[in-house]
Design an enzyme around this catalytic site. Structure first.
Site, PDB file in Angstrom:
ATOM      1  CD  GLU A  58      62.595  50.759  92.886  1.00  0.00           C
ATOM      2  OE1 GLU A  58      61.645  50.113  92.369  1.00  0.00           O
ATOM      3  OE2 GLU A  58      63.754  50.734  92.443  1.00  0.00           O
ATOM      4  CG  HIS A 127      67.898  56.316  84.579  1.00  0.00           C
ATOM      5  ND1 HIS A 127      67.235  55.837  83.477  1.00  0.00           N
ATOM      6  CD2 HIS A 127      68.075  55.254  85.410  1.00  0.00           C
ATOM      7  CE1 HIS A 127      67.033  54.537  83.629  1.00  0.00           C
ATOM      8  NE2 HIS A 127      67.534  54.155  84.788  1.00  0.00           N
TER       9      HIS A 127
END
Length: 322
Positions: A58, A127
């Site tokens: 990322e 998550h």
């Protein structure tokens, strides 16, 4: 008009903007596969130069997106899960949010970040976060959080056309929701909220996935003679304060529903705004409906206990009506 779901709305917005403007590119993990549907079919239509899979890094591909924006492209950077934004915080908060300001406005950064956030599917703690606050707290960054397919498509198209960095938050649980949208092109303006249900007794300001929950609560409360108004900000930054204050002025009562932990939440910001700028409108103390202040558990029963829902909103409304 045609009926599409939330994920199809995002896919259509990306397809239309890439067809309209050749500088729009898409990058991220598995965007060529489109496993969740948002990017499905785009690589076949626009080719691998404009639809690029990235390594699982990322910081790397977010930084590449910032550079691409500075170079004249309009990148859409797909962060598969909102929790993954944490590992690229320098790129978000120190680079993307500040470089236009530090250049004296000489360089635009028309980058759109698409991040899927929220809980509801037993994805467990790493998550299931709702990582909105760090980004709305940072000056310059814009942030949108639609609650239905119509708003999702129109806001994403507006985000891609904006010359500033915009974070488009997609709530996980909204994917299957269907709605009619126009066949012709349309935009939803960034910075303009919407009244999803008019009422006279209580204002519920609901954020993202809390809008359907608030509308469900409003229907239940209507059977008990309580008339609820549901306000959807749609955009967190810039925030349409007027639509919130005008609604509270009409109803005199406020409940804010936010799928986030309570400490320093966006719900807290809305309550503060009303306290500072509309205190005289209030007939009772505002209430926040948020997550319990713990990580989201894997267990479906415990997850339901932690997350806000329509039942908790109903209870909060009854408390401000008491």
């Amino acid at each position: 008009m045609k009926t599409i779901n939330f994920i199809q709305a995002i896919n259509e917005a990306l397809r239309e903007e890439m067809a309209r403007d050749k500088t729009v590119i898409l990058m991220g993990e598995d965007v060529t596969l489109g496993a969740f549907g948002q990017t499905r079919g785009l690589v076949e239509e626009f080719g691998p130069e404009r639809v690029r899979n990235t390594p699982i890094s990322e910081p790397g591909f977010t930084g590449a997106g910032v550079g691409a924006a500075a170079s004249g492209l309009r990148p859409v950077v797909d962060i598969m899960m909102g929790n993954f934004m944490y590992v690229a915080m320098d790129q978000f908060l120190n680079q993307m949010a500040k470089l236009r300001f530090m250049s004296g406005g000489q360089v635009n950064f028309p980058i759109t970040i698409h991040a899927t956030i929220g809980a509801g599917g037993s994805a467990a703690a790493q998550h299931s976060d709702h990582p909105v606050v760090p980004f709305v707290h940072t000056p310059i960054l814009k942030a949108v959080i639609p609650s239905n397919p119509y708003d999702a498509k129109g806001l994403l198209k507006s985000a891609i056309r904006d010359d500033n960095p915009v974070i488009f938050f997609e709530e996980t649980t909204l994917g299957p929701i269907k709605q009619e949208v126009p066949e012709e092109e349309y935009l939803v303006p960034i910075g303009k909220g919407d009244i999803k249900r008019e009422g006279k007794d209580v204002t519920i300001v609901a954020i993202g996935c809390m809008v359907p929950q608030a509308l469900s609560a409003a229907e239940k409360l209507a059977k008990e003679g309580i008339d609820v108004e549901v306000v959807d900000p749609r955009t967190l930054v810039p925030l349409d304060k007027e639509i919130i204050l005008n609604s509270v002025k009409k109803t005199g009562r406020l409940v804010v529903a936010d799928d986030d932990t309570p400490m320093c939440s966006f719900a807290s910001e809305i309550v503060t705004i009303v306290a500072e700028e509309g205190l005289s409108y209030l007939k009772s103390t505002p209430k926040r409906v948020t997550r319990v202040n713990v990580p989201v558990p894997f267990s479906p029963l415990m997850e339901k206990f932690v997350l806000p829902n329509d039942e908790k909103i109903v209870q909060a409304v009854k408390e401000v009506m008491a």
